[in-house]
Motif scaffolding. Structure first.
Motif, PDB file in Angstrom:
ATOM      1  N   GLY A   1       0.796  -1.214   0.000  1.00 49.32           N
ATOM      2  CA  GLY A   1       0.000   0.000   0.000  1.00 49.32           C
ATOM      3  C   GLY A   1       0.828   1.263   0.000  1.00 49.32           C
ATOM      4  N   HIS A   2       1.962   1.224   0.712  1.00 46.44           N
ATOM      5  CA  HIS A   2       2.815   2.419   0.786  1.00 46.44           C
ATOM      6  C   HIS A   2       3.364   2.800  -0.583  1.00 46.44           C
ATOM      7  N   ILE A   3       3.818   1.795  -1.326  1.00 44.85           N
ATOM      8  CA  ILE A   3       4.374   2.074  -2.651  1.00 44.85           C
ATOM      9  C   ILE A   3       3.312   2.686  -3.556  1.00 44.85           C
ATOM     10  N   ALA A   4       2.123   2.122  -3.531  1.00 47.03           N
ATOM     11  CA  ALA A   4       1.041   2.636  -4.388  1.00 47.03           C
ATOM     12  C   ALA A   4       0.706   4.090  -4.046  1.00 47.03           C
ATOM     13  N   ALA A   5       0.617   4.384  -2.753  1.00 46.94           N
ATOM     14  CA  ALA A   5       0.259   5.735  -2.343  1.00 46.94           C
ATOM     15  C   ALA A   5       1.365   6.739  -2.676  1.00 46.94           C
ATOM     16  N   LYS A   6       2.583   6.388  -2.319  1.00 45.16           N
ATOM     17  CA  LYS A   6       3.670   7.354  -2.474  1.00 45.16           C
ATOM     18  C   LYS A   6       4.110   7.538  -3.920  1.00 45.16           C
ATOM     19  N   MET A   7       3.902   6.532  -4.760  1.00 46.06           N
ATOM     20  CA  MET A   7       4.164   6.712  -6.185  1.00 46.06           C
ATOM     21  C   MET A   7       3.089   7.598  -6.817  1.00 46.06           C
ATOM     22  N   THR A   8       1.904   7.601  -6.238  1.00 47.55           N
ATOM     23  CA  THR A   8       0.838   8.471  -6.751  1.00 47.55           C
ATOM     24  C   THR A   8       1.158   9.926  -6.463  1.00 47.55           C
ATOM     25  N   ASP A   9       1.531  10.222  -5.220  1.00 46.01           N
ATOM     26  CA  ASP A   9       1.911  11.586  -4.837  1.00 46.01           C
ATOM     27  C   ASP A   9       2.534  11.514  -3.456  1.00 46.01           C
ATOM     28  N   PHE A  10       3.854  11.519  -3.403  1.00 45.00           N
ATOM     29  CA  PHE A  10       4.568  11.308  -2.148  1.00 45.00           C
ATOM     30  C   PHE A  10       4.180  12.346  -1.095  1.00 45.00           C
ATOM     31  N   GLU A  11       4.195  13.616  -1.471  1.00 40.21           N
ATOM     32  CA  GLU A  11       3.967  14.685  -0.496  1.00 40.21           C
ATOM     33  C   GLU A  11       2.522  14.778  -0.027  1.00 40.21           C
ATOM     34  N   ARG A  12       1.591  14.318  -0.851  1.00 36.25           N
ATOM     35  CA  ARG A  12       0.178  14.445  -0.493  1.00 36.25           C
ATOM     36  C   ARG A  12      -0.415  13.150   0.073  1.00 36.25           C
ATOM     37  N   THR A  13       0.437  12.184   0.370  1.00 40.99           N
ATOM     38  CA  THR A  13      -0.035  10.973   1.029  1.00 40.99           C
ATOM     39  C   THR A  13      -0.185  11.259   2.521  1.00 40.99           C
ATOM     40  N   ILE A  14      -1.408  11.201   2.997  1.00 43.30           N
ATOM     41  CA  ILE A  14      -1.706  11.535   4.389  1.00 43.30           C
ATOM     42  C   ILE A  14      -2.245  10.300   5.107  1.00 43.30           C
ATOM     43  N   SER A  15      -1.798  10.130   6.346  1.00 46.03           N
ATOM     44  CA  SER A  15      -2.235   9.009   7.171  1.00 46.03           C
ATOM     45  C   SER A  15      -3.376   9.440   8.089  1.00 46.03           C
ATOM     46  N   ILE A  16      -4.396   8.610   8.175  1.00 41.25           N
ATOM     47  CA  ILE A  16      -5.509   8.839   9.097  1.00 41.25           C
ATOM     48  C   ILE A  16      -5.583   7.650  10.047  1.00 41.25           C
ATOM     49  N   THR A  17      -5.636   7.924  11.342  1.00 39.88           N
ATOM     50  CA  THR A  17      -5.759   6.859  12.336  1.00 39.88           C
ATOM     51  C   THR A  17      -7.216   6.722  12.729  1.00 39.88           C
ATOM     52  N   ASN A  18      -7.808   5.592  12.400  1.00 35.68           N
ATOM     53  CA  ASN A  18      -9.198   5.303  12.744  1.00 35.68           C
ATOM     54  C   ASN A  18      -9.263   4.476  14.026  1.00 35.68           C
ATOM     55  N   GLY A  19     -10.423   4.478  14.657  1.00 37.45           N
ATOM     56  CA  GLY A  19     -10.598   3.704  15.867  1.00 37.45           C
ATOM     57  C   GLY A  19     -10.281   4.466  17.137  1.00 37.45           C
ATOM     58  N   LEU A  20     -10.057   5.780  17.016  1.00 41.95           N
ATOM     59  CA  LEU A  20      -9.824   6.637  18.176  1.00 41.95           C
ATOM     60  C   LEU A  20     -11.106   7.409  18.492  1.00 41.95           C
ATOM     61  N   PRO A  21     -11.198   8.008  19.680  1.00 43.55           N
ATOM     62  CA  PRO A  21     -12.393   8.795  20.017  1.00 43.55           C
ATOM     63  C   PRO A  21     -12.464  10.125  19.261  1.00 43.55           C
ATOM     64  N   PHE A  22     -11.426  10.427  18.502  1.00 40.99           N
ATOM     65  CA  PHE A  22     -11.375  11.663  17.733  1.00 40.99           C
ATOM     66  C   PHE A  22     -10.636  11.394  16.426  1.00 40.99           C
ATOM     67  N   LEU A  23     -10.680  12.347  15.515  1.00 34.81           N
ATOM     68  CA  LEU A  23     -10.024  12.222  14.213  1.00 34.81           C
ATOM     69  C   LEU A  23      -8.556  12.616  14.334  1.00 34.81           C
TER      70      LEU A  23
END
Length: 336
Positions: free
Chosen positions: A271-293
């Motif tokens: 998944g990392h290769i696919a995301a970062k080859m698409t646009d390295f600088e605009r690949t953002i991580s979101i952590t789900n499963g927390l009480p907040f975003l």
């Protein structure tokens, strides 16, 4: 117009976190979509302003309610845990590791108190954390412990593509061992719940294949037949709109073009290769499963360029924008 308040823990003071923070907050477009507040150290931010030649004022405050949220001024809840005058940039430092953790801890407390809507985190350094005797190796582990959450789910977003990860930081051999039908079933349910929390309506989730051509009916391996497909079928039976396994050499292309709402990647690099080859600088991580975003840049402290002023703030800008984008719908789903 009022915007969601986004807390930005400053990150490791010796890294590029302070620099990309001030650069990002020098953009009017950030204030057009959010109300950002930095949790960090005012002295280090002032140093970052000089390094980056950025003309902004610092509004040092003690609580969120004292923030101005005005373009041209950085609101910062400042902790007196670093001496900016003696700080050596680009080096592992125990005090910086402890300080970075303290910024995150306070940000989490503000989120749990409902004073901020989301966290947009900057880079921290594993070696500095270890030197500072901070008992966590990264953000995810900290957030998991500080919020009493279980096994937070990571999602990448870049352009129109979202990627979840079935396994994380383990060897490829160990990752394959974790690709069980039970895990696939469980993760697809969790992925669907996460997309729902983010306000995504058409939640078609594609599971990437492991072997060439997704195994070609067992010709190139049986993992798809024995584990992935049964897990997908169980999730579909539970009401999840899941498809696959889809060959990994095409599934990300189709997701990027809107065929799928998300892809469940089977292992870290897939998944990392696919995301970062698409646009390295605009690949953002979101952590789900927390009480907040929580959103995060997907790069490190870059000690090699810290203090030079050349670090790009594109990823930080996208990180804040994404936090603002999803925080509008995140709590609507939570309140149901």
């Amino acid at each position: 117009m009022s915007h969601k308040i986004i807390a930005i823990p400053m990150g490791d003071p010796a890294g590029i976190g302070p620099e990309i923070t001030v650069k990002a907050l020098a953009k009017q477009e950030i204030y057009d979509v959010s109300s950002p507040i930095v949790i960090g150290n005012a002295g280090v931010l002032k140093k970052a302003l000089k390094i980056t030649n950025t003309d902004l004022a610092i509004n040092e405050i003690t609580d969120v309610e004292d923030a101005k949220f005005e373009y041209g001024t950085i609101d910062v809840i400042s902790l007196n845990n670093i001496n900016a005058d003696t700080l050596k940039l680009g080096e592992v430092n125990a005090d910086c590791g402890k300080a970075a953790f303290e910024y995150i801890k306070l940000s989490v407390e503000l989120a749990l108190e409902g004073k901020v809507s989301a966290l947009a985190t900057t880079p921290i350094n594993k070696e500095s954390l270890k030197a500072g005797k901070v008992p966590y190796i990264g953000h995810t582990e900290m957030l998991e412990e500080l919020t009493n959450s279980k096994d937070p789910l990571t999602m990448f977003e870049v352009r129109d593509m979202r990627i979840f990860f079935l396994t994380r930081h383990v060897s490829l051999k160990d990752a394959i061992g974790q690709m069980t039908k039970e895990r696939v079933h469980d993760y697809l349910i969790r992925c669907d719940e996460s997309l729902q929390r983010l306000g995504v309506k058409d939640r078609v989730i594609a599971v990437a294949g492991l072997n060439p051509h997704a195994g070609e009916s067992g010709l190139f391996g049986r993992e798809e037949m024995d584990e992935l497909t049964p897990g997908i079928k169980a999730a579909v039976k539970a009401g999840i709109n899941a498809v696959g396994p889809v060959p990994a050499d095409s599934v990300f292309h189709h997701a990027l073009n809107g065929k799928y709402a998300a892809v469940l990647s089977l292992y870290h690099d897939q998944g990392h290769i696919a995301a970062k080859m698409t646009d390295f600088e605009r690949t953002i991580s979101i952590t789900n499963g927390l009480p907040f975003l929580r959103t995060s840049v997907d790069h490190g402290t870059a000690f090699d360029i810290a203090g030079i002023g050349i670090a790009s703030s594109v990823s930080m800008e996208e990180c804040i924008k994404l936090a603002a984008k999803y925080s509008e719908s995140f709590y609507l789903v939570e309140s149901k």
